[in-house]
Design a protein around this motif. Structure first.
Motif, PDB file in Angstrom:
ATOM      1  N   VAL A  55     131.290 -39.629   3.599  1.00  0.00           N
ATOM      2  CA  VAL A  55     131.701 -40.445   2.464  1.00  0.00           C
ATOM      3  C   VAL A  55     133.217 -40.418   2.357  1.00  0.00           C
ATOM      4  CG1 VAL A  55     131.542 -40.676  -0.050  1.00  0.00           C
ATOM      5  CG2 VAL A  55     129.559 -39.920   1.259  1.00  0.00           C
ATOM      6  N   TYR A  69     127.007 -45.400  -8.714  1.00  0.00           N
ATOM      7  CA  TYR A  69     128.128 -44.470  -8.743  1.00  0.00           C
ATOM      8  C   TYR A  69     127.780 -43.168  -9.456  1.00  0.00           C
ATOM      9  CZ  TYR A  69     130.813 -48.411  -7.077  1.00  0.00           C
ATOM     10  OH  TYR A  69     131.267 -49.452  -6.331  1.00  0.00           O
ATOM     11  N   ASP A 110     133.856 -37.056  -1.829  1.00  0.00           N
ATOM     12  CA  ASP A 110     134.486 -37.419  -0.561  1.00  0.00           C
ATOM     13  C   ASP A 110     134.286 -36.302   0.454  1.00  0.00           C
ATOM     14  OD1 ASP A 110     135.319 -39.728  -1.678  1.00  0.00           O
ATOM     15  OD2 ASP A 110     137.448 -39.264  -1.669  1.00  0.00           O
ATOM     16  N   HIS A 128     122.519 -36.237   1.789  1.00  0.00           N
ATOM     17  CA  HIS A 128     122.329 -37.269   0.774  1.00  0.00           C
ATOM     18  C   HIS A 128     120.877 -37.333   0.300  1.00  0.00           C
ATOM     19  CE1 HIS A 128     120.912 -39.560   4.219  1.00  0.00           C
ATOM     20  NE2 HIS A 128     120.432 -40.442   3.392  1.00  0.00           N
ATOM     21  N   ASN A 137     134.892 -42.356  -0.309  1.00  0.00           N
ATOM     22  CA  ASN A 137     135.174 -43.105  -1.533  1.00  0.00           C
ATOM     23  C   ASN A 137     136.469 -42.642  -2.153  1.00  0.00           C
ATOM     24  OD1 ASN A 137     132.671 -44.749  -1.937  1.00  0.00           O
ATOM     25  ND2 ASN A 137     131.811 -42.719  -1.643  1.00  0.00           N
ATOM     26  N   TRP A 194     128.840 -47.443  -1.655  1.00  0.00           N
ATOM     27  CA  TRP A 194     129.469 -46.217  -1.158  1.00  0.00           C
ATOM     28  C   TRP A 194     130.255 -46.564   0.095  1.00  0.00           C
ATOM     29  CZ3 TRP A 194     125.098 -41.991  -1.098  1.00  0.00           C
ATOM     30  CH2 TRP A 194     124.602 -41.830  -2.396  1.00  0.00           C
ATOM     31  N   ARG A 201     137.817 -42.286  -5.573  1.00  0.00           N
ATOM     32  CA  ARG A 201     137.375 -42.304  -6.969  1.00  0.00           C
ATOM     33  C   ARG A 201     138.510 -42.590  -7.942  1.00  0.00           C
ATOM     34  NH1 ARG A 201     131.931 -42.170  -8.252  1.00  0.00           N
ATOM     35  NH2 ARG A 201     132.639 -41.298 -10.204  1.00  0.00           N
ATOM     36  N   LEU A 250     127.056 -40.748  -6.646  1.00  0.00           N
ATOM     37  CA  LEU A 250     128.000 -40.820  -5.535  1.00  0.00           C
ATOM     38  C   LEU A 250     128.392 -39.412  -5.079  1.00  0.00           C
ATOM     39  CD1 LEU A 250     129.920 -42.562  -3.778  1.00  0.00           C
ATOM     40  CD2 LEU A 250     131.589 -42.319  -5.600  1.00  0.00           C
TER      41      LEU A 250
END
Length: 147
Positions: A113, A23, A29, A3, A115, A100, A117, A26
């Motif tokens: 992660v 976002y 995933d 990250h 997320n 997140w 989406r 972001l």
């Protein structure tokens, strides 16, 4: 990609006075952000076990007295406070936005992660479809099956 290495696209650069959208950067995933500490892994496992137990209680179909409800509510509130304190520390250590969604693999340690989406659907993706036509077909199929 870590990250820390995630760079802004040219179109995401923020000018002075302009708001920043978390976002826009972001990670996809499954992106591993960092490894959890041993203490974080233990605490995450404890919180997940408590969460699963409380979730099973919610799914149970039984009557509660007022006193029992208050005791259970107190337990839920305590769990939520402990969970928030823990996750706030993790997010702060990683220096990532709260928006997140992350998860700790309590068996192996990576923080990744997760997320979804799908909630950020771009309407332009659906312009080629005629949804009214699909709805009419479904309605005709239902009325044909009822006759």
């Amino acid at each position: 990609m870590r990250h820390d290495d995630y760079e802004f696209d040219e179109e995401v650069e923020v000018e002075e006075g302009e708001l920043f959208n978390v976002y826009d950067i972001l990670p996809p995933d499954g992106t591993i952000l960092e490894m959890a500490t041993a203490e974080e892994m233990v605490r995450a496992a404890e919180l997940e076990a408590t969460h699963n137990a409380l979730e099973r209680i919610q799914e149970s179909n039984f009557q509660l007295s007022g006193v029992t409800f208050k005791e259970l509510l107190t337990e839920f509130e305590r769990y939520e406070q402990e969970s928030m304190e823990f996750w706030t520390g993790v997010y702060s250590r990683l220096r990532i936005p709260w928006a997140w969604t992350i998860r700790i693999d309590v068996a192996n340690g990576p923080i990744h992660v997760v997320n979804d989406r799908d909630i950020f659907i771009d309407e332009a993706d659906f312009e080629e479809y005629d949804f009214e036509e699909f709805a009419d077909d479904d309605y005709e199929d239902e009325t044909d099956n009822q006759n």
